[in-house]
Each structure stands twice: as C-alpha cells, then as structure tokens.
Design a protein around this motif. Structure first.
Motif, PDB file in Angstrom:
ATOM      1  N   VAL A 173       0.852  -1.189   0.000  1.00  0.00           N
ATOM      2  CA  VAL A 173       0.000   0.000   0.000  1.00  0.00           C
ATOM      3  C   VAL A 173       0.888   1.240   0.000  1.00  0.00           C
ATOM      4  CG1 VAL A 173      -1.744   1.306   1.274  1.00  0.00           C
ATOM      5  CG2 VAL A 173      -1.839  -1.203   1.221  1.00  0.00           C
ATOM      6  N   PRO A 174       0.681   2.176  -0.907  1.00  0.00           N
ATOM      7  CA  PRO A 174       1.523   3.382  -0.943  1.00  0.00           C
ATOM      8  C   PRO A 174       1.473   4.148   0.378  1.00  0.00           C
ATOM      9  CG  PRO A 174       0.225   3.199  -2.952  1.00  0.00           C
ATOM     10  CD  PRO A 174      -0.291   2.151  -2.019  1.00  0.00           C
ATOM     11  N   GLN A 175       2.589   4.715   0.755  1.00  0.00           N
ATOM     12  CA  GLN A 175       2.694   5.393   2.044  1.00  0.00           C
ATOM     13  C   GLN A 175       1.711   6.548   2.182  1.00  0.00           C
ATOM     14  OE1 GLN A 175       6.650   6.657   3.166  1.00  0.00           O
ATOM     15  NE2 GLN A 175       5.872   8.211   4.550  1.00  0.00           N
ATOM     16  N   ASP A 176       1.526   7.330   1.117  1.00  0.00           N
ATOM     17  CA  ASP A 176       0.636   8.483   1.247  1.00  0.00           C
ATOM     18  C   ASP A 176      -0.786   8.043   1.570  1.00  0.00           C
ATOM     19  OD1 ASP A 176       0.270   7.369  -1.271  1.00  0.00           O
ATOM     20  OD2 ASP A 176      -0.013   9.296  -2.284  1.00  0.00           O
ATOM     21  N   ALA A 177      -1.248   6.975   0.942  1.00  0.00           N
ATOM     22  CA  ALA A 177      -2.588   6.463   1.247  1.00  0.00           C
ATOM     23  C   ALA A 177      -2.636   5.874   2.651  1.00  0.00           C
ATOM     24  CB  ALA A 177      -3.005   5.427   0.218  1.00  0.00           C
ATOM     25  N   ALA A 178      -1.599   5.164   3.028  1.00  0.00           N
ATOM     26  CA  ALA A 178      -1.568   4.501   4.333  1.00  0.00           C
ATOM     27  C   ALA A 178      -1.617   5.500   5.486  1.00  0.00           C
ATOM     28  CB  ALA A 178      -0.315   3.640   4.454  1.00  0.00           C
ATOM     29  N   THR A 179      -1.064   6.670   5.278  1.00  0.00           N
ATOM     30  CA  THR A 179      -0.973   7.646   6.370  1.00  0.00           C
ATOM     31  C   THR A 179      -1.975   8.787   6.258  1.00  0.00           C
ATOM     32  OG1 THR A 179       0.753   8.846   5.161  1.00  0.00           O
ATOM     33  CG2 THR A 179       1.471   7.175   6.751  1.00  0.00           C
ATOM     34  N   GLN A 180      -2.537   9.013   5.053  1.00  0.00           N
ATOM     35  CA  GLN A 180      -3.363  10.206   4.864  1.00  0.00           C
ATOM     36  C   GLN A 180      -4.811   9.907   4.473  1.00  0.00           C
ATOM     37  OE1 GLN A 180      -1.340  12.978   2.192  1.00  0.00           O
ATOM     38  NE2 GLN A 180       0.635  12.300   2.971  1.00  0.00           N
ATOM     39  N   HIS A 181      -5.093   8.705   3.997  1.00  0.00           N
ATOM     40  CA  HIS A 181      -6.456   8.361   3.586  1.00  0.00           C
ATOM     41  C   HIS A 181      -7.138   7.646   4.751  1.00  0.00           C
ATOM     42  CE1 HIS A 181      -9.780   6.360   1.599  1.00  0.00           C
ATOM     43  NE2 HIS A 181      -9.606   7.154   0.554  1.00  0.00           N
ATOM     44  N   ALA A 182      -8.224   8.243   5.254  1.00  0.00           N
ATOM     45  CA  ALA A 182      -8.833   7.748   6.493  1.00  0.00           C
ATOM     46  C   ALA A 182      -9.273   6.298   6.399  1.00  0.00           C
ATOM     47  CB  ALA A 182     -10.015   8.635   6.876  1.00  0.00           C
ATOM     48  N   ARG A 183      -9.910   5.910   5.300  1.00  0.00           N
ATOM     49  CA  ARG A 183     -10.393   4.537   5.184  1.00  0.00           C
ATOM     50  C   ARG A 183      -9.233   3.556   5.106  1.00  0.00           C
ATOM     51  NH1 ARG A 183     -14.052   4.433   0.138  1.00  0.00           N
ATOM     52  NH2 ARG A 183     -14.139   2.210   0.581  1.00  0.00           N
ATOM     53  N   VAL A 184      -8.211   3.892   4.332  1.00  0.00           N
ATOM     54  CA  VAL A 184      -7.053   3.000   4.200  1.00  0.00           C
ATOM     55  C   VAL A 184      -6.316   2.891   5.535  1.00  0.00           C
ATOM     56  CG1 VAL A 184      -4.847   2.649   3.033  1.00  0.00           C
ATOM     57  CG2 VAL A 184      -6.828   3.449   1.732  1.00  0.00           C
ATOM     58  N   SER A 185      -6.114   4.021   6.199  1.00  0.00           N
ATOM     59  CA  SER A 185      -5.437   3.999   7.503  1.00  0.00           C
ATOM     60  C   SER A 185      -6.180   3.110   8.488  1.00  0.00           C
ATOM     61  CB  SER A 185      -5.327   5.419   8.067  1.00  0.00           C
ATOM     62  OG  SER A 185      -4.504   6.220   7.259  1.00  0.00           O
ATOM     63  N   ARG A 186      -7.498   3.230   8.491  1.00  0.00           N
ATOM     64  CA  ARG A 186      -8.303   2.410   9.401  1.00  0.00           C
ATOM     65  C   ARG A 186      -8.168   0.926   9.068  1.00  0.00           C
ATOM     66  NH1 ARG A 186     -13.093   3.335  12.348  1.00  0.00           N
ATOM     67  NH2 ARG A 186     -13.720   1.397  13.351  1.00  0.00           N
ATOM     68  N   MET A 187      -8.224   0.579   7.792  1.00  0.00           N
ATOM     69  CA  MET A 187      -8.096  -0.823   7.392  1.00  0.00           C
ATOM     70  C   MET A 187      -6.736  -1.390   7.787  1.00  0.00           C
ATOM     71  SD  MET A 187     -10.033  -1.459   3.759  1.00  0.00           S
ATOM     72  CE  MET A 187      -9.534   0.029   2.908  1.00  0.00           C
ATOM     73  N   LEU A 188      -5.680  -0.586   7.650  1.00  0.00           N
ATOM     74  CA  LEU A 188      -4.346  -1.078   7.978  1.00  0.00           C
ATOM     75  C   LEU A 188      -4.140  -1.167   9.487  1.00  0.00           C
ATOM     76  CD1 LEU A 188      -2.217   0.698   5.234  1.00  0.00           C
ATOM     77  CD2 LEU A 188      -2.933  -1.695   5.325  1.00  0.00           C
ATOM     78  N   GLN A 189      -4.774  -0.285  10.233  1.00  0.00           N
ATOM     79  CA  GLN A 189      -4.726  -0.418  11.696  1.00  0.00           C
ATOM     80  C   GLN A 189      -5.417  -1.709  12.124  1.00  0.00           C
ATOM     81  OE1 GLN A 189      -6.587   3.174  13.104  1.00  0.00           O
ATOM     82  NE2 GLN A 189      -4.892   4.477  12.419  1.00  0.00           N
ATOM     83  N   GLU A 190      -6.550  -1.990  11.516  1.00  0.00           N
ATOM     84  CA  GLU A 190      -7.266  -3.225  11.834  1.00  0.00           C
ATOM     85  C   GLU A 190      -6.465  -4.445  11.385  1.00  0.00           C
ATOM     86  OE1 GLU A 190     -10.916  -2.521   9.804  1.00  0.00           O
ATOM     87  OE2 GLU A 190     -11.817  -1.374  11.460  1.00  0.00           O
ATOM     88  N   PHE A 191      -5.777  -4.314  10.259  1.00  0.00           N
ATOM     89  CA  PHE A 191      -4.933  -5.412   9.787  1.00  0.00           C
ATOM     90  C   PHE A 191      -3.823  -5.691  10.800  1.00  0.00           C
ATOM     91  CE2 PHE A 191      -0.964  -6.770   7.815  1.00  0.00           C
ATOM     92  CZ  PHE A 191      -1.353  -7.957   7.235  1.00  0.00           C
ATOM     93  N   GLY A 192      -3.168  -4.627  11.278  1.00  0.00           N
ATOM     94  CA  GLY A 192      -2.092  -4.810  12.259  1.00  0.00           C
ATOM     95  C   GLY A 192      -2.576  -5.481  13.526  1.00  0.00           C
ATOM     96  N   ALA A 193      -3.751  -5.078  13.999  1.00  0.00           N
ATOM     97  CA  ALA A 193      -4.310  -5.688  15.208  1.00  0.00           C
ATOM     98  C   ALA A 193      -4.613  -7.162  14.976  1.00  0.00           C
ATOM     99  CB  ALA A 193      -5.575  -4.942  15.627  1.00  0.00           C
TER     100      ALA A 193
END
Length: 300
Positions: free
Chosen positions: A254-274
């Motif tokens: 996942v591109p860094q800008d989306a991972a850190t700045q796009h709310a839906r993507v950030s939320r999905m990746l936080q849930e993925f990490g958990a």
C-alpha cells in the motif's frame, strides 16, 4: 452555457483529485465552494431554463463530490449535510444521471455506517430511475453497489447472482456519451472491487481474494485510491485464510501516502495490524509489520 462549461472543467479536476488522493478535506472544501459558485450564477442575471437546469445539475455534481470526499474520509455527519443539499439541487435540475449518483452515494454512506436496510433503500431509489432502463451501465453500477450492501447484510447466497447480473448488464452497455464521473471510475475493476468488499464483509475470504486479484489486474493507472483500498482488502482476505506472510507482503505494498493520509485506508491497515498481532503474536512477520508502519509514521 459557457459558464457551465467552465465549471464542468473544474469538476473534471475535482474528480481527478479524488481518484488520486480520495477523502481529503481540501477536496471536500473545493467541491463545496464550486457548488456555491454555480448557484451564485443563478442570481447573476436572466438565463434560459436550459442554463438554469444545467447550473443546478453542476452544483449538485459538486455537492455530490463533496459528499463522497466526506464519506471517503469517514466524516459521515458532513457527508449527510452534503447529501441533503445535493438531493435538493438534483431535484431542481431534473438531471437523472446526477440523481442516480447522489442516491447511489447515499447507499454507500449508509453501508459505511453499518445500516444495510437504509443503504438498500437509498440504492433502490437510484436503481429505479429510468436512466437505468435506458443505459445498462447505470443498471450495472446499481447492481454492483447492491452487491456490496448484500455483503454487509451477510446475504451470501445472493452475492454470486447479483455479481453475474451486474457483469451481464455491463456487457450489454454500448459506447455512448456518459457523465465524466461515471466514465472516470466505473469499469470491470470497480465491479470486482465492489465484489471484493461484499465477499470480505460476508466472510468468504477465498472469493474475496479472487476478486481482489481481478480488481488489481484491471485497475487503470489513475485509480490510486482504489489501488490502496483493494490492496488493503486483499491483505485482510489473505490473513483471514491464515497466510500471514502473504498478507503482510500485500499490506506493505500500500503506498505510504494512502496509508498515512487516507482515512479509510489507515483504518483498514490499523485493523490489519491488530489482526496480525492477534494471529501471529511475537512472530517475525508481526515484527516486520510493526517496523514498516513505524517507518511510515516517521516519514509522514
């Protein structure tokens, strides 16, 4: 109509920004300001009914883009405000295509809010507009978004049939003039993206992964936000099947800008990490993911 054409050129830029970045407050603000600009032209002198209808349709288009940016950024109360204004403007315009867009977006809004009954009702308004009978591409999009709603409602037995119907309608669509917003995003990749969302929500991980790969293979280069969302969902589908290594490799794409700045993507990746830490606590894969996200945050 020259003023309308100038505004539509600005609308094209809003659409392009949305597909590159998605969900950003500045896109929402810019679209809202342009909607106001279109409405101000209504009061600047006499105009024909055709011009007035076009200005209302253009203002509704901008408001619907502001609505979508708010949905994409998880600013749901703002999205509801934009939706109500957009619905009024669309009715004043009499434009079937923009009515479809707004009610279809309303269905997406309620789906993200976890209200599948309201999502279905809103999407049904879009699907019952006569434009869906005239143009199979609109019918296909209505069915594709119904598919995503069925996934949230866990109607697993209906998913395959609805996907087939959406694909069949798309196959019947002929080359013709369509709104910019529809041409810019709805294609085979988006159909598979909505199927991915549906099967992921319904808990059918292998089928979700299948649609993820089909979506990623068909995505057009300008669909950067869609790339990030589909890749994040692919990671979730792979992890749910027990393949932590493949899932983490996908998530790291996942591109860094989306991972850190796009709310839906950030939320999905936080849930993925958990989920990864719960699935493989203390593993090398989990440590790699933690280090990877730390590097994201350090350079964001």
């Amino acid at each position: 109509m020259t003023d309308v054409a100038n505004l539509q050129g600005k609308f094209a830029k809003v659409i392009a920004s949305d597909h590159r970045h998605g969900g950003q407050p500045d896109i929402e603000r810019r679209a809202t300001a342009l909607a106001d600009e279109a409405l101000n032209l209504q009061n600047s002198g006499s105009a024909t009914q055709r011009v007035r209808s076009s200005l209302y349709a253009t203002a509704a288009s901008f408001r619907s883009s502001a609505m979508w940016a708010a949905i994409d950024g998880r600013r749901y109360q703002d999205a509801i405000t934009h939706m109500r204004e957009a619905q009024t403007l669309a009715e004043l315009s009499g434009d079937q295509a923009i009515k479809f867009r707004i009610w279809s977006h309303a269905g997406s809004l309620y789906r993200h809010l976890g209200r599948p009954a309201d999502a279905r009702a809103a999407n049904d308004v879009a699907r019952h507009l006569h434009i869906t009978r005239r143009d199979p591409m609109f019918a296909s999009l209505g069915l594709a978004r119904q598919l995503a709603i069925q996934g949230v409602a866990h109607e697993r037995t209906a998913l395959h049939r609805t996907f087939d119907q959406a694909q069949e309608a798309m196959g019947r669509a002929t080359e013709e003039a369509r709104p910019l917003w529809l041409n810019a995003f709805y294609d085979d990749a988006e159909l598979h993206s909505l199927a991915l969302s549906a099967y992921l929500a319904a808990g059918d991980w292998p089928t979700a992964e299948y649609h993820a790969h089909r979506c990623l293979a068909a995505l057009r280069p300008h669909m950067r936000r869609s790339l990030a969302i589909a890749t994040s969902r692919l990671a979730h589908a792979q992890l749910a099947q027990g393949d932590a290594d493949a899932a983490t490799r996908s998530a790291m794409m996942v591109p860094q800008d989306a991972a850190t700045q796009h709310a839906r993507v950030s939320r999905m990746l936080q849930e993925f990490g958990a989920a990864l830490r719960a699935t493989a606590p203390g593993s090398a894969t989990a440590r790699s993911w933690t280090e990877h996200t730390a590097a994201w945050r350090a350079t964001a």
